[in-house]
Scaffold this motif. Structure first.
Motif, mmCIF file in Angstrom:
data_model
loop_
_atom_site.group_PDB
_atom_site.id
_atom_site.type_symbol
_atom_site.label_atom_id
_atom_site.label_comp_id
_atom_site.label_asym_id
_atom_site.label_seq_id
_atom_site.Cartn_x
_atom_site.Cartn_y
_atom_site.Cartn_z
ATOM 1 N N ASN A 193 9.718 -2.185 -3.459
ATOM 2 C CA ASN A 193 9.721 -2.574 -4.920
ATOM 3 C C ASN A 193 9.048 -1.466 -5.764
ATOM 4 O O ASN A 193 8.364 -1.700 -6.828
ATOM 5 N N CYS A 194 9.199 0.070 -5.503
ATOM 6 C CA CYS A 194 8.467 0.897 -5.914
ATOM 7 C C CYS A 194 8.620 1.101 -7.478
ATOM 8 O O CYS A 194 7.747 1.490 -8.174
ATOM 9 N N ALA A 195 9.724 0.837 -8.010
ATOM 10 C CA ALA A 195 10.148 1.202 -9.393
ATOM 11 C C ALA A 195 9.355 0.167 -10.323
ATOM 12 O O ALA A 195 9.337 0.537 -11.422
ATOM 13 N N CYS A 199 5.164 -0.958 2.613
ATOM 14 C CA CYS A 199 5.871 -0.719 1.310
ATOM 15 C C CYS A 199 7.092 -1.805 1.401
ATOM 16 O O CYS A 199 7.581 -2.456 2.268
ATOM 17 N N TYR A 233 0.188 3.021 -4.611
ATOM 18 C CA TYR A 233 -0.928 3.800 -4.493
ATOM 19 C C TYR A 233 -1.279 4.504 -5.837
ATOM 20 O O TYR A 233 -2.218 4.528 -6.348
ATOM 21 N N ALA A 234 -0.048 5.011 -6.497
ATOM 22 C CA ALA A 234 -0.171 5.809 -7.559
ATOM 23 C C ALA A 234 -0.576 4.981 -8.918
ATOM 24 O O ALA A 234 -1.114 5.242 -9.784
ATOM 25 N N ASN A 235 0.015 3.933 -8.769
ATOM 26 C CA ASN A 235 -0.140 2.852 -9.564
ATOM 27 C C ASN A 235 -1.405 1.880 -9.584
ATOM 28 O O ASN A 235 -1.331 0.721 -10.269
ATOM 29 N N MET A 241 0.751 -0.905 -0.129
ATOM 30 C CA MET A 241 0.024 0.115 -0.040
ATOM 31 C C MET A 241 0.845 1.361 0.083
ATOM 32 O O MET A 241 0.563 2.229 0.351
ATOM 33 N N GLY A 242 2.122 1.132 -0.153
ATOM 34 C CA GLY A 242 3.213 2.504 -0.379
ATOM 35 C C GLY A 242 2.631 3.199 -1.569
ATOM 36 O O GLY A 242 1.633 3.016 -2.366
ATOM 37 N N GLU A 243 3.114 4.571 -1.261
ATOM 38 C CA GLU A 243 2.669 5.592 -2.369
ATOM 39 C C GLU A 243 2.743 5.199 -3.428
ATOM 40 O O GLU A 243 2.004 5.718 -4.420
ATOM 41 N N SER A 244 3.849 4.590 -4.144
ATOM 42 C CA SER A 244 4.189 4.213 -5.536
ATOM 43 C C SER A 244 3.268 3.225 -5.904
ATOM 44 O O SER A 244 2.578 3.401 -7.184
#
Lengths: 149, 498
Positions: A119-121, A116, A81-83, A76-79
């Motif tokens: 693995n945001c990328a 998080c 979330y954005a995706n 549920m991290g921000e990246s």
């Protein structure tokens, strides 16, 4: 189970005692930390039951009940979330017919969230047991879940 | 005789999550392939990326599938790695080895200059090490940006039977992953930084507190520690300097240094009131240096190349390079190491490549879940500590997440406050109660039953949390919420009950 608890606790004895380490070692062996074991843990480590219960209730990843055979965690991290992780989570809830924190009928999957995965990328991310899956689309979930027995 | 081609493929967790693991499985039995598992270059939008040697350096194939093997083996359509703009425009210093070496090959680490910082440190001794760091003007990379030399000096001067060096590998800020990359991709660099610190302050033991969400990182690091031990590196002045990896249990606030120490002692990860600071009284009451993984990994180069070299990079009060981590709806998510001072706009255009297909820019968040939001009109801000501080923002650990036109700002603000409510350690009231009340107000607005007074209440609550919380979790939690309201007021007002 008592014997297992005893043998694990004998292994993690240290000075000063480390409650979290003991709980994680028990979880590694048993899949969770049974609340019935609190007083035994306390006496083995030489601390109070309140101290053990305090640590036990503090950490999200110390489990009081055994999870299903596979633990699915939606990041549920921000990246993520954005995706679109929100859609992934809803799809999983629908498919497995469970809410966050619950185990699906048959005991195969437990659904959870994480804050998080780092693995945001290649987000959005789902972690199943110790494996990460990135750039996941809701349409890929069926094939992914089928891989797990 | 059949020729065997050496191919390089990353073993980084995110590369595997993007499909590198599937490739490795598919090609494992292939007689014509010798697969070398390296660290990732951090150009994650190109992963899985496969490389092979050529007379002019490595050549790469992007977003590879198992069927691409004949193409790669025939050597057609590859791109020279040094001509990839995303990488060529960076200043890779701390991340110079990424994509080049096998993470656990100590000889490769050494061949590329590894351990020369430690050699210098052993030769010049504690006072000179700290002086070099002072010249370098290195500030902690975990979020607080405190001058590293200052902290080390305090610990060095403290008198104690035991001192500790603790690497904070609890990289919990969503949108950040550079510590994970270091742990998995260049673990000896972290160990070298910790050894230099131990030498400077006279520590006898080291710990790496690694978050439970990073099983691959913990495994690689443990293997690296064993290799370092076998090579007799884990000793100082003839005394052993053991380093142990301890795994966390899913608590975000354990990334705060005092909560981390409590957790390392096996207790509830609750924040301690400061002072005393850990450098004076830390783990088990002993002087302890707690620094983030990236900070330790930055130190070997400072010792081997000199503090002045480091101080020559960056801006007036932010020296050196910063590892920025791009994520969200940007076209090229990945790791960008550049000197401080580039504008957000430059970073997102030059490296991020603009927006992902189909997306229009809405806002960017810098510094993790507690970082401020910036709208399109503020993209000229230079990425450095001082200008960010003046703007009430933080660089944090260098996470940059881009949100697109589909983002619902009210829901995003609710998401932020819910996160703090979940993760608050509970010790101080402003954070424990404030985050829950904040979440409730935002849920109310989201449900269409909020009023204009609720927005005023959020501001009051935010002001209280900012000044009265014990640590940065409560103290910073209002920023993303209040900047969302500040820059996108219409979205909030549109949901209010009239």
């Amino acid at each position: 189970m008592r014997e297992q608890v005893k043998s694990v606790l004998a292994r993690v004895r240290s000075k000063p005692p480390n409650i979290l380490k003991a709980l994680l070692a028990l979880q590694e062996r048993l899949g969770h930390v049974p609340t019935e074991a609190v007083s035994e843990i306390a006496s083995a480590l030489g601390v109070t039951t309140a101290q053990v219960a305090g640590v036990l209730s503090y950490y999200p990843d110390v489990r009081l009940t055994a999870p299903g055979r596979h633990l699915i965690r939606v990041c549920m991290g921000e990246s993520c979330y954005a995706n679109g992780c929100g859609r992934l989570l809803r799809e999983l809830q629908d498919r497995l017919r469970v809410d966050v924190g619950e185990t699906a009928a048959g005991g195969k999957f437990t659904l959870d969230t994480m804050s998080c995965a780092g693995n945001c990328a290649v987000s959005p991310t789902v972690m199943i047991d110790r494996d990460l899956y990135g750039r996941l689309l809701p349409s890929q979930l069926d094939t992914l879940l089928e891989r797990y027995k | 005789m059949r020729t065997v081609t050496r191919l390089y493929l990353s073993n980084d967790t995110s590369a595997r999550a993007a499909g590198a693991g599937v490739l490795a499985d598919a090609w494992s039995e292939h007689p014509e392939v010798q697969l070398i598992r390296i660290s990732s270059r951090g150009a994650f939008y190109l992963e899985p990326m496969v490389e092979r040697d050529s007379p002019a350096g490595r050549v790469a194939w992007f977003n590879v599938t198992a069927q691409d093997l004949p193409l790669i083996l025939s050597g057609t359509d590859g791109t020279p790695v040094r001509s990839i703009p995303f990488l060529a425009q960076q200043t890779r210093v701390t991340f110079a080895n990424f994509g080049e070496t096998e993470p656990l090959a100590l000889d490769e680490y050494q061949a590329r200059g590894g351990l020369s910082g430690l050699e210098t440190a052993l030769r010049i001794g504690p006072d000179a090490i700290i002086e070099e760091l002072q010249v370098s003007q290195l500030r902690g990379r975990g979020g607080a940006a405190f001058p590293v030399w200052n902290k080390w000096k305090v610990a060095q001067q403290a008198r104690a039977d035991q001192k500790y060096v603790v690497a904070n590998a609890d990289e919990g800020d969503a949108g950040t992953y550079c510590d994970r990359m270091i742990l998995e991709g260049d673990p000896f660099r972290l160990l070298e930084g910790m050894l230099i610190c131990a030498r400077a302050i006279g520590a006898g033991r080291g710990y790496v507190y690694c978050r439970q969400e990073y099983p691959g990182a913990a495994k690689t690091l443990r293997a690296a520690i064993q290799k370092a031990d076998e090579a007799e590196l884990l000793e100082l002045d003839g005394e052993p300097f053991p380093i142990e990896v301890v795994e966390g249990a899913g608590s975000y606030v354990c990334g705060e240094e005092t909560a981390l120490l409590e957790s390392l002692e096996g207790k509830r990860g609750v924040v301690r009131a400061r002072p005393p600071y850990p450098a004076q009284s830390g783990l088990y009451g002993s002087p302890t240096i707690v620094s983030n993984v990236l900070t330790f990994a930055t130190i070997p180069n400072i010792l081997s190349r000199g503090g002045a070299w480091h101080a020559a990079l960056g801006t007036e009060r932010s020296r050196g390079t910063m590892a920025l981590q791009l994520g969200g709806r940007v076209k090229h998510p990945g790791l960008v190491e550049v000197p401080f001072g580039l504008s957000l706009h430059q970073i997102l255009e030059q490296f991020g490549g603009g927006m992902a297909p189909g997306s229009r820019f809405k806002a960017v968040q810098v510094g993790g879940p507690l970082g401020s939001l910036f709208p399109a009109s503020q993209m000229d801000i230079p990425v450095c500590y001082d200008v960010f501080a003046k703007a009430g923002a933080v660089l944090g650990h260098g996470g940059i997440v881009v949100y697109d036109h589909e983002t619902d700002m009210v829901d995003l603000a609710r998401h932020f406050m819910a996160f703090t409510a979940d993760e608050s350690c509970g010790k101080c009231t402003p954070c424990r109660i404030g985050s829950v009340r904040g979440r409730e107000i935002l849920e109310r607005i989201q449900a269409g039953s909020g009023t204009i007074e609720d927005l005023a209440l959020l501001h009051d609550l935010g002001d209280t949390m900012k000044v009265a919380s014990l640590c940065a979790l409560g103290g910073r939690a209002p920023y993303p919420v209040l900047t969302a309201i500040e820059h996108f007021p219409a979205e909030f007002r549109a949901k209010l009950r009239t």
